[in-house]
Motif scaffolding. Structure first.
Motif, PDB file in Angstrom:
ATOM      1  N   PRO A 151       0.794  -1.237   0.000  1.00 29.92           N
ATOM      2  CA  PRO A 151       0.000   0.000   0.000  1.00 29.92           C
ATOM      3  C   PRO A 151       0.825   1.285   0.000  1.00 29.92           C
ATOM      4  N   GLU A 152       2.091   1.247   0.418  1.00 29.28           N
ATOM      5  CA  GLU A 152       2.887   2.472   0.529  1.00 29.28           C
ATOM      6  C   GLU A 152       3.442   2.874  -0.834  1.00 29.28           C
ATOM      7  N   ASN A 153       3.393   4.171  -1.118  1.00 31.63           N
ATOM      8  CA  ASN A 153       3.936   4.698  -2.369  1.00 31.63           C
ATOM      9  C   ASN A 153       5.189   5.540  -2.162  1.00 31.63           C
ATOM     10  N   ASP A 154       5.593   5.747  -0.914  1.00 30.21           N
ATOM     11  CA  ASP A 154       6.754   6.594  -0.647  1.00 30.21           C
ATOM     12  C   ASP A 154       7.729   5.913   0.314  1.00 30.21           C
ATOM     13  N   ALA A 155       7.781   4.597   0.303  1.00 31.28           N
ATOM     14  CA  ALA A 155       8.714   3.877   1.171  1.00 31.28           C
ATOM     15  C   ALA A 155      10.148   4.137   0.720  1.00 31.28           C
ATOM     16  N   SER A 156      11.089   4.002   1.623  1.00 35.56           N
ATOM     17  CA  SER A 156      12.499   4.245   1.303  1.00 35.56           C
ATOM     18  C   SER A 156      12.979   3.214   0.283  1.00 35.56           C
ATOM     19  N   CYS A 157      13.778   3.685  -0.657  1.00 37.14           N
ATOM     20  CA  CYS A 157      14.227   2.836  -1.768  1.00 37.14           C
ATOM     21  C   CYS A 157      15.432   1.986  -1.366  1.00 37.14           C
ATOM     22  N   ARG A 158      15.540   0.836  -1.967  1.00 35.75           N
ATOM     23  CA  ARG A 158      16.720   0.004  -1.798  1.00 35.75           C
ATOM     24  C   ARG A 158      17.864   0.582  -2.620  1.00 35.75           C
ATOM     25  N   THR A 159      19.094   0.311  -2.201  1.00 40.30           N
ATOM     26  CA  THR A 159      20.274   0.790  -2.911  1.00 40.30           C
ATOM     27  C   THR A 159      21.139  -0.392  -3.314  1.00 40.30           C
ATOM     28  N   ASP A 160      21.965  -0.182  -4.341  1.00 40.14           N
ATOM     29  CA  ASP A 160      22.868  -1.231  -4.806  1.00 40.14           C
ATOM     30  C   ASP A 160      23.853  -1.623  -3.709  1.00 40.14           C
ATOM     31  N   GLU A 161      24.351  -0.640  -2.977  1.00 36.73           N
ATOM     32  CA  GLU A 161      25.320  -0.920  -1.916  1.00 36.73           C
ATOM     33  C   GLU A 161      24.696  -1.758  -0.804  1.00 36.73           C
ATOM     34  N   ALA A 162      23.467  -1.395  -0.385  1.00 39.66           N
ATOM     35  CA  ALA A 162      22.807  -2.135   0.680  1.00 39.66           C
ATOM     36  C   ALA A 162      22.510  -3.572   0.244  1.00 39.66           C
ATOM     37  N   PHE A 163      22.190  -3.760  -1.050  1.00 40.46           N
ATOM     38  CA  PHE A 163      21.929  -5.115  -1.544  1.00 40.46           C
ATOM     39  C   PHE A 163      23.196  -5.957  -1.472  1.00 40.46           C
ATOM     40  N   ARG A 164      24.331  -5.383  -1.884  1.00 38.70           N
ATOM     41  CA  ARG A 164      25.595  -6.133  -1.861  1.00 38.70           C
ATOM     42  C   ARG A 164      25.981  -6.524  -0.439  1.00 38.70           C
TER      43      ARG A 164
END
Length: 655
Positions: free
Chosen positions: A286-299
């Motif tokens: 339902p959220e449209n403004d949640a914090s985005c994932r980053t490439d660094e955090a994924f690694r």
């Protein structure tokens, strides 16, 4: 290939056969009656001369340019005519999928008169008979290799690029069942050099009864080669580099390749960090403004709830978040638009958004009536909503971008229609190379409004992964360009071609490897060449041209066809919407004789004025004939009837 081309190619091939028959003092028969229904296609021009590699660079991969499929007339003693005839028969066999048994039987007949032809169809097609198949991940696997797969493309274009050039590559992973009666399936690794070709090549190919059971085994060869290509490779005496800029997958394949939670899991969104909400047996976001994932955090694997297993692609320089854009074909066309039609016509969703059978029939009649107005760039014509379960992705795209704003107006309830227009306009902007960056933020706001309004109209339980994914689409376009550059359309088409290469259930992987080896020389890169066709002498010609001019009925530029017919003659050029009445070649340039639509008005004003995107209602076609040079930028238009006027949409999709 049109009728005239096929006829000319057939005549040229038959002329060669007759020439050879005369040379061996045999009686020449009239072959036209026997071969009239078997057009022969001759490869146009062949491939440019090979670029010779210089001394090997010890820090780079060295690629040999000689292929087994190359045919040197001087080394075999064949004449050019003999080589051309072999190529013609080979191209005919490949184009029409002639089996090796049938081709060998034909060669046995022709060898009576043309003894230089080989006995076996495999010799003519240069079928690869030596290849390495590994048993890994619960199935069989063959790795073609990135550089090897693009060898023909590189041979054609290497002299256009300077030393040190980097080719941007897009990869695709997806599964496809081979047979209806068994679980055998293919999981190919497809690749495409962006800007050079519109047709993918096979980098790796897995075949098994399930998807690969081991992700590390499945991707090991690919990861190893990508690591090696960081140092570059030598081809044509130049050092080139390859960078994977994007990987296209549908939602299940993306979760499998990245080793993350499925799109039905609580942490299934691979673009933002929100936790899903389980409502009425559906996972919603339902959220449209949640914090985005980053490439660094994924690694770093910071979100433990999101990751399931280690992804081997982490060992390369591929961006694991921004490098996996949403697939526009699956997310929007087969996901959102299909769901909308089900909500309107099916037995799901609230009653206030459903259409009556009379309304559905009315929309269907409007759609079918547009068949005669759909341009040649569309592979499929509109079909009734009663057949929507059989619609392909291109048909849902057609409804969303072109026919929907016309046929749904006045039939859908006002709120439902306005909600549809939020999606239609936003996707039209993001699919258009002229507007996708300039109006990106506006398109994003439309998509967010669509998702919010969608939840209010159809229920919060309907805001599932595909609907939520729309709020991330504009940011993907910012990074990768218009939607067609992050589309699964070319890959889906090619998967169908791969499936057709399998002729029997036994050992399908080997069959595909052999068929692909036969098609190697047919792979080529795309060009922007101008093609003039269908000459005539009956059109209007400007009096200012004193010398003889050449008139044509058809002009093709980069796959876009301009033709003197009611469905293909409308273009936008210089701020005008015109109807082309003749195409003229004069002095090495192309000109058009045209009539202009003198009145233009907005087709819609919500969520913005359609005139800002070149979409109009046009009328009052001038009776005065005008003349202008056909210079860029000009756009082919989709012109649909609207009462006694026409709705005009500049063609925005490219595949």
């Amino acid at each position: 290939m049109n009728y005239n081309e096929r006829s000319n190619l057939r005549k040229r091939a038959l002329k060669r056969v007759d020439t050879f028959l005369k040379s061996v003092n045999h009686e020449v028969y009239d072959h036209t009656d026997n071969l009239n229904n078997s057009p022969v296609s001759i490869p146009p021009g062949g491939i440019p001369s090979d670029c010779r590699p210089s001394d090997l660079n010890p820090t780079c991969i060295s690629v040999s340019e000689n292929t087994n499929s190359s045919h040197d007339c001087s080394s075999t003693g064949e004449t050019n005519d003999e080589s051309d005839l072999r190529s013609s028969i080979s191209d005919w066999a490949l184009r029409f999928g002639v089996s090796l048994i049938a081709l060998s039987a034909l060669l046995a007949i022709l060898r009576v008169h043309l003894p230089f032809l080989p006995k076996d169809g495999r010799s003519l097609l240069k079928t690869k008979i030596e290849y390495n198949v590994e048993m890994i991940a619960g199935g069989s696997f063959h790795y073609f290799g990135i550089v090897n797969a693009f060898r023909n493309t590189l041979r054609s274009v290497c002299y256009h690029f300077t030393d040190g050039h980097t080719f941007n590559m897009q990869l695709n992973f997806d599964g496809i069942p081979l047979f209806k009666s068994s679980s055998v399936q293919l999981w190919p690794i497809l690749g495409m050099f962006k800007g050079l070709s519109k047709k993918p090549v096979v980098v790796g190919l897995f075949c098994g009864t399930t998807k690969p059971k081991s992700l590390s085994d499945y991707l090991s060869h690919l990861v190893c080669e990508l690591q090696s290509l960081r140092r570059g490779f030598v081809f044509g005496g130049k050092t080139f580099f390859v960078k994977v800029t994007s990987i296209m997958c549908d939602a299940p394949a993306r979760a499998f390749i990245k080793g993350i939670k499925s799109h039905t899991g609580y942490y299934g969104c691979d673009k933002c960090q929100q936790k899903g909400s389980y409502v009425k047996h559906r996972m919603t976001f339902p959220e449209n403004d949640a914090s985005c994932r980053t490439d660094e955090a994924f690694r770093l694997g910071l979100d433990e709830e999101h990751h399931l297993t280690h992804c081997p692609l982490l060992e390369t320089d591929i961006d694991m978040v921004t490098g996996f854009p949403h697939d526009y074909m699956h997310l929007v066309c087969l996901g959102v638009v299909r769901r909308l039609t089900d909500l309107w016509c099916g037995a799901v969703g609230p009653l206030r958004t459903r259409l009556s059978s009379i309304q559905v029939l009315g929309i269907s009649e409007r759609l079918v009536a547009l068949k005669e107005f759909i341009p040649a760039e569309f592979a499929r014509k509109p079909r009734a909503l009663s057949e929507r379960l059989r619609w392909k992705a291109t048909e849902f795209r057609q409804l969303l971008l072109y026919t929907g704003p016309v046929v749904l107006k006045g039939v859908l309830p006002r709120q439902v229609y306005d909600n549809f227009m939020l999606l239609s306009v936003a996707i039209y902007i993001l699919a258009n190379s002229n507007y996708c960056i300039e109006m990106n933020d506006l398109a994003h706001s439309f998509l967010v409004s669509f998702v919010e309004h969608y939840g209010l109209l159809y229920g919060k339980e309907m805001v599932v992964y595909n609907i939520h994914g729309l709020v991330h689409l504009a940011s993907d376009v910012k990074v990768h360009g218009p939607l067609d550059s992050i589309s699964g359309f070319p890959y889906e088409n090619y998967l169908g071609e791969l499936k057709r290469l399998v002729r029997k259930p036994h050992n399908p992987l080997a069959q595909i490897i052999r068929r692909l080896s036969e098609h190697e020389e047919r792979n080529c890169y795309s060009t922007d060449e101008i093609s003039l066709m269908c000459p005539h002498k009956n059109g209007p010609v400007p009096q200012t041209l004193t010398e003889a001019v050449h008139q044509f009925r058809q002009l093709t530029v980069d796959g876009v066809m301009l033709r003197i017919s009611s469905k293909d003659d409308c273009i936008a050029i210089g701020g005008k919407v015109i109807s082309v009445k003749n195409i003229i070649a004069y002095g090495g340039k192309e000109y058009v004789m045209f009539q202009e639509y003198r009145e233009k008005e907005a087709l819609y004003t919500y969520p913005l004025d359609s005139r800002n995107m070149g979409v109009f209602i046009v009328s009052n076609l001038s009776t005065v004939m005008h003349f202008t040079e056909l210079t860029k930028p000009w756009q082919k238009c989709v012109r649909l009837p609207l009462g006694d006027k026409f709705a005009v949409f500049p063609l925005t999709h490219t595949s």
